[in-house]
Write a protein that holds these residues in place. Structure first.
Motif, PDB file in Angstrom:
ATOM      1  N   PHE A 177       0.838  -1.198   0.000  1.00 58.61           N
ATOM      2  CA  PHE A 177       0.000   0.000   0.000  1.00 58.61           C
ATOM      3  C   PHE A 177       0.871   1.247   0.000  1.00 58.61           C
ATOM      4  CE2 PHE A 177      -2.983  -3.061   2.005  1.00 58.61           C
ATOM      5  CZ  PHE A 177      -4.005  -2.950   1.072  1.00 58.61           C
ATOM      6  N   ASP A 178       0.383   2.282  -0.671  1.00 65.11           N
ATOM      7  CA  ASP A 178       1.106   3.543  -0.757  1.00 65.11           C
ATOM      8  C   ASP A 178       0.085   4.654  -0.953  1.00 65.11           C
ATOM      9  OD1 ASP A 178       3.119   5.393  -0.829  1.00 65.11           O
ATOM     10  OD2 ASP A 178       4.256   4.423  -2.430  1.00 65.11           O
ATOM     11  N   VAL A 179       0.539   5.900  -0.985  1.00 67.38           N
ATOM     12  CA  VAL A 179      -0.354   7.027  -1.240  1.00 67.38           C
ATOM     13  C   VAL A 179      -1.037   6.825  -2.593  1.00 67.38           C
ATOM     14  CG1 VAL A 179      -0.475   9.513  -1.643  1.00 67.38           C
ATOM     15  CG2 VAL A 179       0.980   8.611   0.176  1.00 67.38           C
ATOM     16  N   GLY A 180      -2.351   6.988  -2.628  1.00 68.07           N
ATOM     17  CA  GLY A 180      -3.123   6.774  -3.849  1.00 68.07           C
ATOM     18  C   GLY A 180      -3.760   5.408  -3.931  1.00 68.07           C
ATOM     19  N   SER A 181      -3.372   4.495  -3.058  1.00 68.16           N
ATOM     20  CA  SER A 181      -3.950   3.145  -3.087  1.00 68.16           C
ATOM     21  C   SER A 181      -5.413   3.189  -2.649  1.00 68.16           C
ATOM     22  CB  SER A 181      -3.177   2.207  -2.157  1.00 68.16           C
ATOM     23  OG  SER A 181      -1.845   2.044  -2.592  1.00 68.16           O
ATOM     24  N   GLN A 182      -6.217   2.344  -3.280  1.00 67.63           N
ATOM     25  CA  GLN A 182      -7.620   2.176  -2.902  1.00 67.63           C
ATOM     26  C   GLN A 182      -7.713   0.980  -1.963  1.00 67.63           C
ATOM     27  OE1 GLN A 182     -10.246   4.098  -3.907  1.00 67.63           O
ATOM     28  NE2 GLN A 182      -8.947   5.442  -5.145  1.00 67.63           N
ATOM     29  N   VAL A 183      -8.328   1.183  -0.819  1.00 67.47           N
ATOM     30  CA  VAL A 183      -8.455   0.104   0.158  1.00 67.47           C
ATOM     31  C   VAL A 183      -9.918  -0.032   0.568  1.00 67.47           C
ATOM     32  CG1 VAL A 183      -6.111   0.387   1.020  1.00 67.47           C
ATOM     33  CG2 VAL A 183      -7.963   1.656   2.091  1.00 67.47           C
ATOM     34  N   TRP A 184     -10.251  -1.210   1.059  1.00 64.55           N
ATOM     35  CA  TRP A 184     -11.611  -1.502   1.490  1.00 64.55           C
ATOM     36  C   TRP A 184     -11.656  -1.574   3.005  1.00 64.55           C
ATOM     37  CZ3 TRP A 184     -15.621  -1.652  -1.910  1.00 64.55           C
ATOM     38  CH2 TRP A 184     -15.293  -1.754  -3.275  1.00 64.55           C
ATOM     39  N   ARG A 185     -12.832  -1.340   3.523  1.00 64.41           N
ATOM     40  CA  ARG A 185     -13.013  -1.454   4.977  1.00 64.41           C
ATOM     41  C   ARG A 185     -12.628  -2.855   5.419  1.00 64.41           C
ATOM     42  NH1 ARG A 185     -18.890  -0.554   7.639  1.00 64.41           N
ATOM     43  NH2 ARG A 185     -18.588   1.566   6.845  1.00 64.41           N
ATOM     44  N   GLY A 186     -11.844  -2.929   6.470  1.00 63.20           N
ATOM     45  CA  GLY A 186     -11.415  -4.215   7.009  1.00 63.20           C
ATOM     46  C   GLY A 186     -10.043  -4.643   6.539  1.00 63.20           C
ATOM     47  N   GLN A 187      -9.499  -3.998   5.492  1.00 64.91           N
ATOM     48  CA  GLN A 187      -8.156  -4.328   5.022  1.00 64.91           C
ATOM     49  C   GLN A 187      -7.115  -3.713   5.948  1.00 64.91           C
ATOM     50  OE1 GLN A 187      -8.497  -3.253   0.638  1.00 64.91           O
ATOM     51  NE2 GLN A 187      -7.030  -4.903   0.544  1.00 64.91           N
ATOM     52  N   THR A 188      -6.094  -4.501   6.282  1.00 64.46           N
ATOM     53  CA  THR A 188      -4.994  -3.984   7.093  1.00 64.46           C
ATOM     54  C   THR A 188      -3.977  -3.331   6.168  1.00 64.46           C
ATOM     55  OG1 THR A 188      -5.298  -5.699   8.766  1.00 64.46           O
ATOM     56  CG2 THR A 188      -3.189  -4.574   8.729  1.00 64.46           C
ATOM     57  N   ILE A 189      -3.711  -2.042   6.392  1.00 60.10           N
ATOM     58  CA  ILE A 189      -2.802  -1.277   5.542  1.00 60.10           C
ATOM     59  C   ILE A 189      -1.368  -1.394   6.032  1.00 60.10           C
ATOM     60  CG2 ILE A 189      -2.277   1.053   4.693  1.00 60.10           C
ATOM     61  CD1 ILE A 189      -5.266   1.666   5.226  1.00 60.10           C
ATOM     62  N   ALA A 190      -1.211  -1.348   7.339  1.00 59.09           N
ATOM     63  CA  ALA A 190       0.122  -1.410   7.938  1.00 59.09           C
ATOM     64  C   ALA A 190      -0.025  -1.957   9.348  1.00 59.09           C
ATOM     65  CB  ALA A 190       0.777  -0.027   7.939  1.00 59.09           C
ATOM     66  N   GLU A 191       1.108  -2.197   9.969  1.00 57.90           N
ATOM     67  CA  GLU A 191       1.104  -2.678  11.341  1.00 57.90           C
ATOM     68  C   GLU A 191       2.336  -2.164  12.057  1.00 57.90           C
ATOM     69  OE1 GLU A 191       1.167  -6.914  11.348  1.00 57.90           O
ATOM     70  OE2 GLU A 191       2.929  -7.056  10.061  1.00 57.90           O
ATOM     71  N   ILE A 192       2.228  -2.082  13.366  1.00 52.82           N
ATOM     72  CA  ILE A 192       3.371  -1.703  14.206  1.00 52.82           C
ATOM     73  C   ILE A 192       3.632  -2.883  15.130  1.00 52.82           C
ATOM     74  CG2 ILE A 192       4.251  -0.050  15.880  1.00 52.82           C
ATOM     75  CD1 ILE A 192       2.358   2.011  14.766  1.00 52.82           C
ATOM     76  N   PRO A 193       4.635  -3.704  14.797  1.00 53.61           N
ATOM     77  CA  PRO A 193       4.883  -4.914  15.590  1.00 53.61           C
ATOM     78  C   PRO A 193       5.400  -4.573  16.988  1.00 53.61           C
ATOM     79  CG  PRO A 193       5.955  -5.005  13.418  1.00 53.61           C
ATOM     80  CD  PRO A 193       5.549  -3.595  13.640  1.00 53.61           C
ATOM     81  N   ASP A 194       5.091  -5.462  17.907  1.00 55.91           N
ATOM     82  CA  ASP A 194       5.653  -5.385  19.252  1.00 55.91           C
ATOM     83  C   ASP A 194       6.991  -6.102  19.224  1.00 55.91           C
ATOM     84  OD1 ASP A 194       6.318  -5.457  21.889  1.00 55.91           O
ATOM     85  OD2 ASP A 194       4.467  -6.381  22.588  1.00 55.91           O
ATOM     86  N   PRO A 195       8.114  -5.377  19.373  1.00 55.47           N
ATOM     87  CA  PRO A 195       9.428  -6.024  19.250  1.00 55.47           C
ATOM     88  C   PRO A 195       9.667  -7.109  20.296  1.00 55.47           C
ATOM     89  CG  PRO A 195       9.641  -3.779  20.106  1.00 55.47           C
ATOM     90  CD  PRO A 195       8.228  -3.942  19.661  1.00 55.47           C
ATOM     91  N   ALA A 196       8.935  -7.052  21.402  1.00 53.84           N
ATOM     92  CA  ALA A 196       9.132  -8.062  22.437  1.00 53.84           C
ATOM     93  C   ALA A 196       8.505  -9.401  22.062  1.00 53.84           C
ATOM     94  CB  ALA A 196       8.553  -7.573  23.767  1.00 53.84           C
TER      95      ALA A 196
END
Length: 320
Positions: A211-230
């Motif tokens: 995904f990037d600027v300009g991408s079309q996404v639908w409700r419920g789609q995960t665009i990004a995540e922030i992992p827990d390093p632990a």
């Protein structure tokens, strides 16, 4: 340096009848904060207008992604305009209803005055008035009584009508106010901030493109995540033929190619489902989860690694 030295010594001091099994793996986070479109009423498709770069460290509260809010802003402006018009209509209606209330009350008072006048006339001694004239006065009083009764009922009905008209306009104002509040919240919700500090990792769409600027996404789609390093671990692919040589709790080493380091780990679990490694490599494999012994190991999700296991040689496991 100590964990690395221990791994090297372990690799050099293999017990008799043992060998090193190397399997491919990928680092992943067992727990991560998901970034996805908000729940906005009537919106199912979203256009990304702002997205923090892949791999960017974000502080909690920093903008992670923003979506096009033009349709929400348009609806918000329309609802605001209607709300202001309804409030002006309410002001006009209150003045009009006050005037109608005064007029209705005056009609009732007029009917009461006519009744009092007719009643006074019938209070005269009957013997002083001709019979037919007195009868006319009685009829006039009865008519004035009915007229007053009707005036009172009409005033009551008019009062109820005024209350209903006010209730209708006020309910419309309440609905428009709720709509404005909902759209204002939707506008704010279309800008999503990082729920926690960490590194933002972009996810891929259905076609495999990130995904990037300009991408079309639908409700419920995960665009990004922030992992827990632990919670970093390794998901590796164990060939089915080596299944009997690996067990949960077995020590392992996670090696990053290119001199990225070697990290001690432990086999946490072995999957029970056999699948093909890929469409081009129809090798039967099973998923193995390997937990890192050091929760502060400098790895990141999506990183390709190699898992090394000290296992009995195949001849020992195949012996009758």
């Amino acid at each position: 340096m100590k964990p690395l030295l221990a791994c090297l010594l372990l690799a050099l001091a293999l017990p008799a009848g043992a060998e090193t099994l190397r399997i491919d793996g990928e680092v992943y986070a067992r727990s991560s904060a998901q970034i996805m479109p908000p729940m906005v009423e009537g919106m199912w498709q979203f256009n990304i207008t702002q997205l923090a770069p892949d791999g960017t460290p974000l502080e909690k509260g920093a903008v992670a992604v923003a979506f096009d809010a033009s349709s929400v802003l348009k609806s918000l402006a329309e609802k605001n305009s209607k709300l202001q018009e309804k409030q002006r209509e309410l002001d006009r209606l209150q003045l009009e209803l006050a005037e109608r209330e005064r007029s209705s009350h005056l009609e009732t008072e007029k009917a009461r005055a006519e009744l009092e006048k007719a009643a006074r006339k019938t209070e005269q001694p009957q013997e002083l008035i001709a019979g037919i004239e007195y009868r006319k006065l009685v009829v006039a009083r009865e008519q004035a009584e009915r007229k007053l009764e009707l005036a009172r009922k009409l005033e009551s009905a008019n009062a109820e009508q005024r209350r209903q008209e006010l209730r209708l306009v006020r309910s419309e104002i309440a609905q428009l106010t709720a709509d404005v509040a909902r759209l204002g919240k939707a506008q704010a919700d279309l800008t999503i901030t990082a729920p926690r500090s960490g590194i933002l990792m972009h996810r891929s769409s259905w076609n495999g493109d990130k995904f990037d600027v300009g991408s079309q996404v639908w409700r419920g789609q995960t665009i990004a995540e922030i992992p827990d390093p632990a919670t970093l671990a390794v998901r590796a692919e164990l060939p089915e033929r080596d299944y009997l040589r690996v067990r949960a709790g077995m020590p392992a080493r996670v090696r990053v190619d290119g001199g990225g380091g070697v990290f001690p780990a432990t086999v946490a679990s072995i999957g029970r489902t056999v699948r093909s490694k890929s469409q081009v490599q129809p090798i039967p494999v099973m998923d193995v989860e390997v937990r890192l012994d050091d929760p502060e190991a400098r790895l990141k999700p999506g990183q390709a690694v190699r898992v090394e296991l000290t296992v009995p040689d195949r001849a020992a496991t195949e012996a009758p």
